[in-house]
Motif scaffolding. Sequence first.
Motif, PDB file in Angstrom:
ATOM      1  N   GLU A 111      -6.416  15.371   0.956  1.00 22.75           N
ATOM      2  CA  GLU A 111      -6.608  14.381  -0.111  1.00 22.75           C
ATOM      3  C   GLU A 111      -5.581  13.258  -0.018  1.00 22.75           C
ATOM      4  O   GLU A 111      -4.373  13.517   0.030  1.00 22.75           O
ATOM      5  CB  GLU A 111      -6.494  15.046  -1.481  1.00 22.75           C
ATOM      6  N   ALA A 112      -6.049  12.015  -0.012  1.00 26.18           N
ATOM      7  CA  ALA A 112      -5.174  10.844  -0.036  1.00 26.18           C
ATOM      8  C   ALA A 112      -5.286  10.193  -1.410  1.00 26.18           C
ATOM      9  O   ALA A 112      -6.385   9.846  -1.848  1.00 26.18           O
ATOM     10  CB  ALA A 112      -5.567   9.854   1.057  1.00 26.18           C
ATOM     11  N   GLN A 113      -4.155  10.046  -2.081  1.00 22.41           N
ATOM     12  CA  GLN A 113      -4.100   9.423  -3.400  1.00 22.41           C
ATOM     13  C   GLN A 113      -3.030   8.341  -3.359  1.00 22.41           C
ATOM     14  O   GLN A 113      -1.997   8.513  -2.713  1.00 22.41           O
ATOM     15  CB  GLN A 113      -3.713  10.453  -4.474  1.00 22.41           C
ATOM     16  N   GLY A 114      -3.260   7.222  -4.069  1.00 25.45           N
ATOM     17  CA  GLY A 114      -2.247   6.193  -4.109  1.00 25.45           C
ATOM     18  C   GLY A 114      -2.762   4.885  -4.646  1.00 25.45           C
ATOM     19  O   GLY A 114      -3.718   4.843  -5.421  1.00 25.45           O
ATOM     20  N   ARG A 115      -2.142   3.793  -4.178  1.00 21.77           N
ATOM     21  CA  ARG A 115      -2.440   2.453  -4.668  1.00 21.77           C
ATOM     22  C   ARG A 115      -2.484   1.496  -3.496  1.00 21.77           C
ATOM     23  O   ARG A 115      -1.635   1.556  -2.600  1.00 21.77           O
ATOM     24  CB  ARG A 115      -1.352   2.040  -5.654  1.00 21.77           C
ATOM     25  N   ARG A 158       0.581  -3.492  -7.648  1.00 23.38           N
ATOM     26  CA  ARG A 158       0.608  -2.722  -8.887  1.00 23.38           C
ATOM     27  C   ARG A 158      -0.359  -3.249  -9.927  1.00 23.38           C
ATOM     28  O   ARG A 158      -1.041  -2.495 -10.601  1.00 23.38           O
ATOM     29  CB  ARG A 158       2.035  -2.735  -9.432  1.00 23.38           C
ATOM     30  N   TRP A 159      -0.439  -4.555 -10.094  1.00 25.06           N
ATOM     31  CA  TRP A 159      -1.271  -5.132 -11.162  1.00 25.06           C
ATOM     32  C   TRP A 159      -2.687  -5.462 -10.715  1.00 25.06           C
ATOM     33  O   TRP A 159      -3.641  -5.283 -11.456  1.00 25.06           O
ATOM     34  CB  TRP A 159      -0.613  -6.382 -11.735  1.00 25.06           C
ATOM     35  N   HIS A 160      -2.837  -5.994  -9.530  1.00 23.69           N
ATOM     36  CA  HIS A 160      -4.164  -6.409  -9.068  1.00 23.69           C
ATOM     37  C   HIS A 160      -4.713  -5.477  -7.994  1.00 23.69           C
ATOM     38  O   HIS A 160      -5.737  -5.770  -7.396  1.00 23.69           O
ATOM     39  CB  HIS A 160      -4.111  -7.839  -8.507  1.00 23.69           C
ATOM     40  N   GLY A 161      -4.057  -4.371  -7.779  1.00 19.00           N
ATOM     41  CA  GLY A 161      -4.458  -3.450  -6.732  1.00 19.00           C
ATOM     42  C   GLY A 161      -5.574  -2.513  -7.159  1.00 19.00           C
ATOM     43  O   GLY A 161      -6.139  -2.618  -8.247  1.00 19.00           O
ATOM     44  N   LYS A 162      -5.872  -1.617  -6.289  1.00 18.67           N
ATOM     45  CA  LYS A 162      -6.940  -0.638  -6.489  1.00 18.67           C
ATOM     46  C   LYS A 162      -6.383   0.760  -6.275  1.00 18.67           C
ATOM     47  O   LYS A 162      -5.527   0.982  -5.431  1.00 18.67           O
ATOM     48  CB  LYS A 162      -8.078  -0.864  -5.477  1.00 18.67           C
ATOM     49  N   ASP A 163      -6.910   1.710  -7.031  1.00 14.46           N
ATOM     50  CA  ASP A 163      -6.548   3.108  -6.835  1.00 14.46           C
ATOM     51  C   ASP A 163      -7.213   3.643  -5.575  1.00 14.46           C
ATOM     52  O   ASP A 163      -8.304   3.211  -5.205  1.00 14.46           O
ATOM     53  CB  ASP A 163      -6.996   3.958  -8.029  1.00 14.46           C
ATOM     54  N   MET A 203       0.850  -1.154   0.000  1.00 17.36           N
ATOM     55  CA  MET A 203       0.000   0.000   0.000  1.00 17.36           C
ATOM     56  C   MET A 203       0.905   1.229   0.000  1.00 17.36           C
ATOM     57  O   MET A 203       1.820   1.332   0.791  1.00 17.36           O
ATOM     58  CB  MET A 203      -0.894  -0.033   1.237  1.00 17.36           C
ATOM     59  N   THR A 204       0.643   2.114  -0.922  1.00 16.45           N
ATOM     60  CA  THR A 204       1.342   3.393  -0.937  1.00 16.45           C
ATOM     61  C   THR A 204       0.319   4.493  -1.184  1.00 16.45           C
ATOM     62  O   THR A 204      -0.537   4.368  -2.054  1.00 16.45           O
ATOM     63  CB  THR A 204       2.415   3.464  -2.035  1.00 16.45           C
TER      64      THR A 204
END
Length: 84
Positions: A9-13, A17-22, A1-2
């Motif tokens: 505002e919190a933005q990240g993943r 990387r491939w199966h994650g969520k924005d 998690m990053t």
Amino acid sequence: MTFSLNGSEAQGRFSGRWHGKDIALSVTGQEVSGRIGGRVDGKDVRLSLAGPPPELAVVAALCAYKVLQEDEDSAAASSSHSST
């Protein structure tokens, strides 16, 4: 998690990387709200917390999302096994 917290505002993943969520969340007062995931496969989030720092509030929202996702995946797996 990053994720990064810029103001409110919190933005990240979340979850890879491939199966994650924005992550697109806002922290206002004692509430975290926004969306985890995309327009189609994402989930809206609204979590009220009393007193934690904004970073901790975002992590709590992500943990709640993960538990919900695991519960849904488990229910779908149980459903597919019982229908065969």
